[in-house]
Design a protein around this motif. Sequence first.
Motif, PDB file in Angstrom:
ATOM      1  N   GLY A  43       0.834  -1.201   0.000  1.00 31.81           N
ATOM      2  CA  GLY A  43       0.000   0.000   0.000  1.00 31.81           C
ATOM      3  C   GLY A  43       0.866   1.247   0.000  1.00 31.81           C
ATOM      4  O   GLY A  43       1.973   1.270   0.555  1.00 31.81           O
ATOM      5  N   HIS A  44       0.346   2.290  -0.619  1.00 32.57           N
ATOM      6  CA  HIS A  44       1.084   3.546  -0.709  1.00 32.57           C
ATOM      7  C   HIS A  44       1.304   4.150   0.675  1.00 32.57           C
ATOM      8  O   HIS A  44       0.417   4.127   1.536  1.00 32.57           O
ATOM      9  CB  HIS A  44       0.302   4.554  -1.564  1.00 32.57           C
ATOM     10  N   THR A  45       2.467   4.711   0.871  1.00 32.50           N
ATOM     11  CA  THR A  45       2.854   5.445   2.092  1.00 32.50           C
ATOM     12  C   THR A  45       2.446   4.701   3.365  1.00 32.50           C
ATOM     13  O   THR A  45       1.912   5.294   4.297  1.00 32.50           O
ATOM     14  CB  THR A  45       2.272   6.878   2.098  1.00 32.50           C
ATOM     15  N   HIS A  46       2.712   3.401   3.407  1.00 32.86           N
ATOM     16  CA  HIS A  46       2.376   2.639   4.605  1.00 32.86           C
ATOM     17  C   HIS A  46       3.130   3.242   5.792  1.00 32.86           C
ATOM     18  O   HIS A  46       4.354   3.446   5.725  1.00 32.86           O
ATOM     19  CB  HIS A  46       2.754   1.171   4.427  1.00 32.86           C
ATOM     20  N   PRO A  47       2.455   3.526   6.911  1.00 31.92           N
ATOM     21  CA  PRO A  47       3.096   4.238   8.026  1.00 31.92           C
ATOM     22  C   PRO A  47       4.371   3.564   8.535  1.00 31.92           C
ATOM     23  O   PRO A  47       5.360   4.254   8.844  1.00 31.92           O
ATOM     24  CB  PRO A  47       2.010   4.253   9.110  1.00 31.92           C
ATOM     25  N   THR A  53      11.867   4.168   6.941  1.00 33.38           N
ATOM     26  CA  THR A  53      12.699   4.833   5.940  1.00 33.38           C
ATOM     27  C   THR A  53      13.229   6.156   6.462  1.00 33.38           C
ATOM     28  O   THR A  53      14.424   6.471   6.334  1.00 33.38           O
ATOM     29  CB  THR A  53      11.889   5.048   4.652  1.00 33.38           C
ATOM     30  N   LEU A  54      12.355   6.961   7.059  1.00 32.60           N
ATOM     31  CA  LEU A  54      12.777   8.267   7.577  1.00 32.60           C
ATOM     32  C   LEU A  54      13.768   8.118   8.720  1.00 32.60           C
ATOM     33  O   LEU A  54      14.744   8.870   8.814  1.00 32.60           O
ATOM     34  CB  LEU A  54      11.553   9.062   8.036  1.00 32.60           C
ATOM     35  N   GLN A  55      13.521   7.147   9.591  1.00 35.66           N
ATOM     36  CA  GLN A  55      14.440   6.926  10.709  1.00 35.66           C
ATOM     37  C   GLN A  55      15.834   6.560  10.202  1.00 35.66           C
ATOM     38  O   GLN A  55      16.844   7.067  10.693  1.00 35.66           O
ATOM     39  CB  GLN A  55      13.906   5.829  11.621  1.00 35.66           C
ATOM     40  N   ILE A  60      21.825   7.278   8.494  1.00 35.05           N
ATOM     41  CA  ILE A  60      22.676   7.277   7.314  1.00 35.05           C
ATOM     42  C   ILE A  60      21.893   6.663   6.171  1.00 35.05           C
ATOM     43  O   ILE A  60      21.258   5.614   6.336  1.00 35.05           O
ATOM     44  CB  ILE A  60      24.002   6.514   7.553  1.00 35.05           C
ATOM     45  N   GLY A  61      21.897   7.305   5.034  1.00 38.87           N
ATOM     46  CA  GLY A  61      21.179   6.791   3.878  1.00 38.87           C
ATOM     47  C   GLY A  61      22.037   5.905   2.999  1.00 38.87           C
ATOM     48  O   GLY A  61      21.564   4.914   2.448  1.00 38.87           O
ATOM     49  N   CYS A 272      17.825  -1.112   2.345  1.00 40.42           N
ATOM     50  CA  CYS A 272      17.655  -2.282   3.213  1.00 40.42           C
ATOM     51  C   CYS A 272      16.662  -2.014   4.339  1.00 40.42           C
ATOM     52  O   CYS A 272      15.817  -2.866   4.656  1.00 40.42           O
ATOM     53  CB  CYS A 272      19.005  -2.703   3.795  1.00 40.42           C
ATOM     54  N   ALA A 273      16.740  -0.844   4.948  1.00 35.35           N
ATOM     55  CA  ALA A 273      15.798  -0.516   6.019  1.00 35.35           C
ATOM     56  C   ALA A 273      14.367  -0.517   5.500  1.00 35.35           C
ATOM     57  O   ALA A 273      13.441  -1.019   6.159  1.00 35.35           O
ATOM     58  CB  ALA A 273      16.148   0.844   6.618  1.00 35.35           C
ATOM     59  N   THR A 274      14.172   0.031   4.304  1.00 41.02           N
ATOM     60  CA  THR A 274      12.836   0.055   3.707  1.00 41.02           C
ATOM     61  C   THR A 274      12.364  -1.353   3.390  1.00 41.02           C
ATOM     62  O   THR A 274      11.207  -1.717   3.661  1.00 41.02           O
ATOM     63  CB  THR A 274      12.852   0.914   2.427  1.00 41.02           C
TER      64      THR A 274
END
Length: 388
Positions: A43-47, A53-55, A60-61, A272-274
């Motif tokens: 689903g789009h923009t799943h919380p 991803t933001l965390q 580090i990205g 990877c985090a995503t």
Amino acid sequence: MKPFPVFEKLDIQIECAAGCFVYDHQQKAYLDLYGGHAVVAVGHTHPHVVESTLQQLNNIGFYSNTVYNDLQHQLAQQLGLMSGYADYSVFFSNSGAEANENALKLASFFTGRKKVLSLSNAFHGRTSGVVSATDNTNLRAAVNDNDHYFFSPFNELSSLRKQLETEVYCAVIVEPIQGVGGIQLATDEFLQEVRAICTKTGTLLILDEIQSGYGRTGKFFAHQHAGIKGDLVTVAKGIANGFPMAATIISPTINPLMEQLGTTFGGNHLACATAIAVLEVIRDEKLIDNAARVGAFLMNELRHLTAVSDVRGKGLMIGVEFDYDIQQLRQELLFDENIFTGYAGAYTLRLLPPLSFTMEHAQTFLKSLKKLIGTDTHYFQNHFCHMG
């Protein structure tokens, strides 16, 4: 400078999205039955995916693959357990085409052979190696044409067996369900026999699960319906819910050698985090079971529509075939009913919604489709009157 115009564009500007809906610049909602080519798995923009991803981005990205990245190991472990390939290894990359390129390269390294057997009507990507394994001449430039590739009929064994018995092929590459080719399903018997012939002839079996994997068919991989395993399995699309990522899953019989494969961006921290968050959502929300249940309901309902000539697929990977060109139907679904769908050729609607697609969403789509082609056959009659 401007974008190189290689795709036809729909006259809609999407500005935001949530769940199974996308919204244009006027905040009009559209039900999404295409998921951006099967990419939006959860689903789009799943919380949970957004938060993870933001965390990670705040930490580090990206850094190069010359340093240890524990997130790669975490993702590999979770992917192995959920997919049933825990004893395999994995190489992370950026796109489905790259995953398939890596699979072909490893097969050739491992066997010492250079020929590849592909199937008619296949699609494995647009980069130079894998586009040669696609028999659509519109996609291949002169530089892509060579004698390393042979095409065998889909779901037909005699030609395939004859070729592989020469023992000059490093690999057979197979989509268990051909997506671009119109949601064409390889039969269980075909996949089982291909597996057996590959084992007998020392040919590696590459299973291209770029579109059909990640729970879309009601199992983690479509080939698992046939009870087989590949030597190499490729995934992309839904792996990170829209973040560019892919993976090549590699048999333990294939030993890694330094510098055979490489990537700058593949398996970076952010990707990877995503991807870990996507697996967690699929597991916790039981989305594979949901895909099987909602998909079975949707296909059964579609088969009862008079204007529909065929329904193919598994889970939420569905092809709906008509006896007439569907371009007008897709336009009406989009601009009159606010529903995104895909297509495969001139006659087949291609449905690849998020795995979170619900029974209510399915009913909404069916109601709109019946309105356009329904029991009064208004659409059907108008179309054929127009066709003469």
